[in-house]
Scaffold this active site. Structure first.
Site, PDB file in Angstrom:
ATOM      1  N   THR A  13      27.511  15.527 -23.725  1.00 53.56           N
ATOM      2  CA  THR A  13      27.807  14.095 -23.685  1.00 53.56           C
ATOM      3  C   THR A  13      28.182  13.597 -22.300  1.00 53.56           C
ATOM      4  OG1 THR A  13      28.499  14.058 -25.985  1.00 53.56           O
ATOM      5  CG2 THR A  13      29.371  12.325 -24.610  1.00 53.56           C
ATOM      6  N   ASP A  58      21.629  19.312 -25.339  1.00 57.01           N
ATOM      7  CA  ASP A  58      22.740  18.989 -26.230  1.00 57.01           C
ATOM      8  C   ASP A  58      23.247  20.358 -26.653  1.00 57.01           C
ATOM      9  OD1 ASP A  58      24.152  18.614 -28.744  1.00 57.01           O
ATOM     10  OD2 ASP A  58      23.429  16.558 -28.656  1.00 57.01           O
ATOM     11  N   SER A  59      24.534  20.617 -26.537  1.00 58.41           N
ATOM     12  CA  SER A  59      24.996  21.995 -26.756  1.00 58.41           C
ATOM     13  C   SER A  59      24.838  22.459 -28.192  1.00 58.41           C
ATOM     14  CB  SER A  59      26.431  22.179 -26.269  1.00 58.41           C
ATOM     15  OG  SER A  59      27.359  21.679 -27.207  1.00 58.41           O
ATOM     16  N   THR A  90      30.484  19.443 -25.989  1.00 54.89           N
ATOM     17  CA  THR A  90      31.705  19.890 -26.675  1.00 54.89           C
ATOM     18  C   THR A  90      31.416  20.713 -27.935  1.00 54.89           C
ATOM     19  OG1 THR A  90      31.826  17.813 -27.918  1.00 54.89           O
ATOM     20  CG2 THR A  90      33.054  17.932 -25.847  1.00 54.89           C
TER      21      THR A  90
HETATM   22  N1  ASP Z   1      26.420  16.987 -29.143  1.00 57.15           N
HETATM   23  C1  ASP Z   1      27.127  16.967 -27.870  1.00 57.15           C
HETATM   24  C2  ASP Z   1      27.011  18.347 -27.240  1.00 57.15           C
HETATM   25  O1  ASP Z   1      27.673  19.232 -27.684  1.00 57.15           O
HETATM   26  C3  ASP Z   1      28.566  16.598 -28.092  1.00 57.15           C
HETATM   27  C4  ASP Z   1      29.400  16.505 -26.830  1.00 57.15           C
HETATM   28  O2  ASP Z   1      29.051  16.943 -25.751  1.00 57.15           O
HETATM   29  O3  ASP Z   1      30.525  15.964 -26.921  1.00 57.15           O
HETATM   30  O4  ASP Z   1      26.236  18.521 -26.337  1.00 57.15           O
END
Ligand code: ASP
Length: 337
Positions: A13, A58-59, A90
């Site tokens: 994000t 995107d993780s 995250t």
């Molecule tokens: N879906 C995003 C990720 O993990 C969520 C984030 O980064 O807050 O890449």
């Protein structure tokens, strides 16, 4: 002497932008960071280089091969920088921070994971503060281990978990104190830091099939248990049990499926579904059968720390019984001595 930090941008994000299908990672992030920091330097930020991993993800799309990419960059450039920051999504950040703590044992400089819940490109965001505080922590504080910084909390990487999907205080360390807090001042709890050790970096090849997770729930069947435990390539399974390590011992089919898996050499580790917990197998009679089967107590480990530790140990060893013996010994402060 001025300090120099390497930022490794993996996606997440923090660097995303809105698209017609929702947030997506995007390039051009280095310029955005430099623009945002241009007015915040005041001599209190270190110099930094930014390295972008390709493709940005995107993780949620993280797989074990990404750990090799991130660790490989840190290992190959270790001498060039005073500290490393991994900008990561995250969703799986706690998995990567846990794994990197095993791959980079004996650090003598900081490796800090951070990210944000709102992209840096948006006006109101948590990205800028997370980034600035992490830069200062990495450059000016003695943190010889893999940490995760988020929303004022400095956590040991392998003790961290994502606990909130939308709150800015998204991470916590449910079974270990915070290593530090950032408020008006930066407060570090230095007595919690890992003692200096021998540098032992390791970037092994992982088999994504090697570890799986079996959640315990009311009515879990022998068939489901057998299906998971007999997956091709599986060498270890994490049982996510109730409370202090409990499961339905009154279901003979379910117990026999676990016994059959243990008998064929599958490693089994028991961790709790409760965020704050320490497994005590045999505290209740319903979990005593796990001691008979040789199931290992994961003690107070997070799922992320246990899952990545199994992957790490299995990647370096063909012998399941040796990994079984090694599992309970702490590698990087992920479990109490
Ligand atoms: N879906 C995003 C990720 O993990 C969520 C984030 O980064 O807050 O890449």
């Amino acid at each position: 002497m001025s300090k120099k930090i390497l930022l490794i941008y993996t996606g997440g994000t923090i660097g995303m932008q809105a698209s017609d299908r929702g947030y997506v990672p995007c390039t051009g992030f280095e310029q955005l960071i430099r623009d945002r920091l241009a007015h915040s330097r005041h001599g209190t930020l270190p110099e930094f280089d930014l390295l972008t991993l390709h493709p940005l993800i995107d993780s949620a799309n993280l797989n074990p091969g990404h750990w090799n990419k991130i660790a490989g960059q840190i290992i190959s450039q270790y001498a060039e920088y005073d500290g490393f920051i991994v900008l990561h999504g995250t969703d799986t950040m706690a998995y990567s921070a846990s794994m990197l703590s095993y791959m980079l044992q004996g650090l003598d400089k900081p490796v800090i994971f951070t990210g944000s819940q709102i992209p840096l490109s948006e006006l109101r965001n948590d990205a800028l503060d997370n980034l600035i505080s992490t830069l200062q922590l990495a450059a000016f504080h003695p943190l010889p281990e893999v940490c995760l910084y988020f929303n004022g909390r400095l956590l040991r990487g392998n003790r961290s978990s994502k606990v909130k999907a939308t709150g800015l205080d998204a991470f916590d360390s449910p079974n270990f104190p915070w290593m530090g807090q950032v408020g008006i001042h930066i407060e570090l709890h230095e007595r919690l830091l890992l003692p200096p050790g021998e540098q032992a970096f390791c970037n092994p090849e992982f088999d994504p099939r090697a570890v799986s997770i079996l959640p315990i729930y009311p009515g879990i069947s022998a068939e489901t248990t057998h299906a998971i435990c007999s997956t091709a390539g599986l060498r270890a399974v994490i049982l996510r049990s109730y409370g202090v390590g409990n499961l339905p011992d009154q279901d003979p089919g379910f117990i026999q499926a676990l016994q059959a898996a243990a008998a064929k050499g599958l490693i089994m580790v028991n961790i709790s579904q409760c965020l704050q917990a320490e497994v005590a197998q045999g505290h209740y009679a319903c979990s005593a059968v796990l001691n008979d089967m040789g199931v290992i107590s994961g003690q107070e480990m997070t799922q992320e720390a246990a899952f990545t530790k199994l992957h790490f140990l299995l990647a370096g060893c063909d012998d399941n019984s040796l990994v079984q013996q090694q599992f309970s010994t702490p590698l990087a402060g992920e479990v109490d001595e």
